[in-house]
Design an enzyme around this catalytic site. Structure first.
Site, short mmCIF file in Angstrom:
data_model
loop_
_atom_site.label_atom_id
_atom_site.label_comp_id
_atom_site.label_asym_id
_atom_site.label_seq_id
_atom_site.Cartn_x
_atom_site.Cartn_y
_atom_site.Cartn_z
N HIS A 130 11.01 38.75 45.83
CA HIS A 130 11.05 39.77 46.88
C HIS A 130 11.94 39.25 47.99
O HIS A 130 12.07 38.04 48.19
CB HIS A 130 9.61 39.98 47.38
CG HIS A 130 9.43 41.13 48.31
ND1 HIS A 130 9.79 41.07 49.65
CD2 HIS A 130 8.88 42.36 48.14
CE1 HIS A 130 9.47 42.20 50.24
NE2 HIS A 130 8.94 43.02 49.35
N ASP A 207 4.34 32.86 46.64
CA ASP A 207 4.20 34.21 47.18
C ASP A 207 3.13 34.90 46.34
O ASP A 207 3.37 35.30 45.20
CB ASP A 207 5.54 34.95 47.09
CG ASP A 207 5.45 36.42 47.49
OD1 ASP A 207 4.33 36.92 47.72
OD2 ASP A 207 6.50 37.07 47.54
N GLN A 210 1.28 39.83 45.22
CA GLN A 210 0.91 40.69 44.10
C GLN A 210 -0.11 40.04 43.17
O GLN A 210 -0.44 40.61 42.13
CB GLN A 210 2.16 41.06 43.29
CG GLN A 210 3.23 41.78 44.08
CD GLN A 210 2.83 43.18 44.51
OE1 GLN A 210 1.87 43.75 43.99
NE2 GLN A 210 3.55 43.75 45.46
N LYS A 233 -2.38 44.89 50.72
CA LYS A 233 -2.26 45.09 49.28
C LYS A 233 -3.58 44.82 48.55
O LYS A 233 -3.67 45.01 47.33
CB LYS A 233 -1.17 44.19 48.71
CG LYS A 233 0.24 44.52 49.23
CD LYS A 233 1.29 43.65 48.57
CE LYS A 233 2.64 43.80 49.24
NZ LYS A 233 3.26 45.11 49.08
N CYS A 372 12.63 46.09 47.40
CA CYS A 372 12.90 44.84 48.13
C CYS A 372 13.20 43.70 47.16
O CYS A 372 12.81 42.55 47.39
CB CYS A 372 11.74 44.48 49.05
SG CYS A 372 11.50 45.63 50.41
#
Length: 414
Positions: A130, A207, A210, A233, A372
């Site tokens: 991302h 990261d 997700q 999220k 993104c």
């Protein structure tokens, strides 16, 4: 942890917890929300927790000795404890509240990286990242003449770990990578990537935007040095994110922002920084949002992360099977056993923006564009994709509705 999939009756009850799912987005057209990779919907318990704070305990935290301030501080710090337990941190001191994943990664770039990296040092990233895990390092590279190298994405949407091993021979200082791709859905082998990074003497940042919302994350088992994710999220509010960092590393880092609450002592020409985690939380925090994140952790933990992951796997497999029957439609990324609840696709030569707009007429909310992740789309020679993403409140019937609507889109462009 119980990893049996959620039953249809349980999904029906879960859907009742999310007020927005009762909405009609057009007259007589109910909402089918397939955009949770962008932001998830919120259960009533999260909304009510934030509302209760504003109605009954609204005050600034850490600074007051009156009843409201003490109540607000207790709720905010209780949320931090919940997050620490949720990701299996050793201590709540390792949980830094930020605005989002983006700010968490930037915090590392502006503090740890600028204190530890010099011209010629190497950072390893991946082609799946991302922009939030690309641009901060590009900015640092331009400022400090840092080298950036990338683990390639294979044609089937996986990371080329052989190339990664070759890059590790160049003595990187940092390996920063996505746990789950927001486009391909690929679940990367984070524990192995981190192990190899540490063997090469590098620090590892993950990261987790997700991943943390969708399956159980144990930062100690992963041995991550930093792990970043966002509340919005994971059925929580916007404006609150988390940076996990190992306590020893965080203690050695300089502060990020200067101001109130991040100090122990201030004189006209000097200051001494506060202890963790407050050292990195300057100014008035997003108090209601932190409390809302705590409520989101309660909600997800109550359902069970193992059961959520199992259900999403079943739902994703069903979605990929159904979408494979749509002629002219191509899903990018690996098979369902290697990915999370994401299906990014192209449909013949129809522009994804047109697909998304027409799906919206049927009440279906999806995402269209580069998500993104422009370099990743360039890797696959795609200007854009349409992305459907799934969460614990989605159903097979909604996927059927998506497929039926896509068939109507095709007919309009025939």
């Amino acid at each position: 942890m119980n990893s049996t999939s959620l039953t249809p009756d349980e999904i029906t009850r879960i859907r009742e917890d999310f007020p927005i799912l009762k909405r009609e987005v057009h007259p007589g057209v109910p909402l089918v929300y397939l955009d949770s990779a962008a932001t998830s919907q919120k259960p009533a318990s999260v909304i009510e927790a934030m509302n209760a704070y504003y109605r009954h305990s609204n005050a600034n935290i850490h600074r007051g000795i009156h009843v409201l301030a003490e109540e607000a501080t207790a709720m905010y710090e209780e949320a931090r404890l919940k997050v620490a337990k949720f990701i299996h941190a050793r201590s709540e001191r390792e949980v830094i509240f930020t605005r989002n994943t983006t700010e968490s990664i930037n915090l590392v770039a502006y503090t740890w990286a600028r204190a530890n990296l010099k011209a010629g040092d190497l950072i390893i990233l991946t082609e799946m990242e991302h922009h939030s895990n690309l641009v901060p390092w590009q900015m640092l590279a331009a400022e400090r003449q840092i080298r950036l190298e990338f683990i390639p994405a294979t044609d089937d949407g996986l990371l080329d770990l052989e190339i990664y091993r070759q890059l590790l021979s160049q003595n990187p200082k940092l390996v920063s990578f996505t746990h789950v791709s927001n486009v391909l859905g690929t679940i990367n082998p984070a524990k192995e990537i981190i192990r190899l990074a540490h063997a090469a003497g590098a620090v590892a940042l993950v990261d987790g935007a997700q991943s943390a919302p969708h399956f159980a994350v144990d930062v100690q088992d992963l041995d991550a040095d930093f792990y970043a994710f966002s509340g919005h999220k994971m059925v929580g509010p916007t404006g609150i994110g988390v940076l996990y960092g190992k306590e020893a590393i965080l203690n050695a880092m300089p502060p990020f922002l200067g101001g109130g609450d991040m100090i122990k002592k201030v004189e006209l020409r000097s200051f001494s920084a506060n202890s963790l985690p407050h050292k990195f939380e300057a100014g008035t925090s997003c108090i209601a949002e932190g409390i809302g994140l705590g409520a989101a952790v309660d909600y997800l933990s109550g359902v069970g992360m193992g059961r959520i992951a199992a259900y999403e796997h079943v739902l994703t497999q069903y979605a990929l099977d159904r979408l494979s029957k749509v002629t002219g439609l191509t899903v990018i990324g690996p098979s369902a056993d290697r990915k999370g609840g994401v299906a990014a696709f192209t449909l013949a030569d129809i522009h994804p923006h047109d697909v998304s707009q027409l799906l919206d007429r049927d009440g279906i909310a999806v995402r269209a564009g580069h998500h993104c992740a422009m370099p990743l789309h360039q890797r696959y020679n795609l200007p854009a994709t349409t992305r459907a993403s799934f969460y614990l409140y989605n159903t097979r019937a909604e996927i059927d509705h998506l497929v039926q609507s896509l068939e109507r889109v095709k007919k309009l462009f025939a």
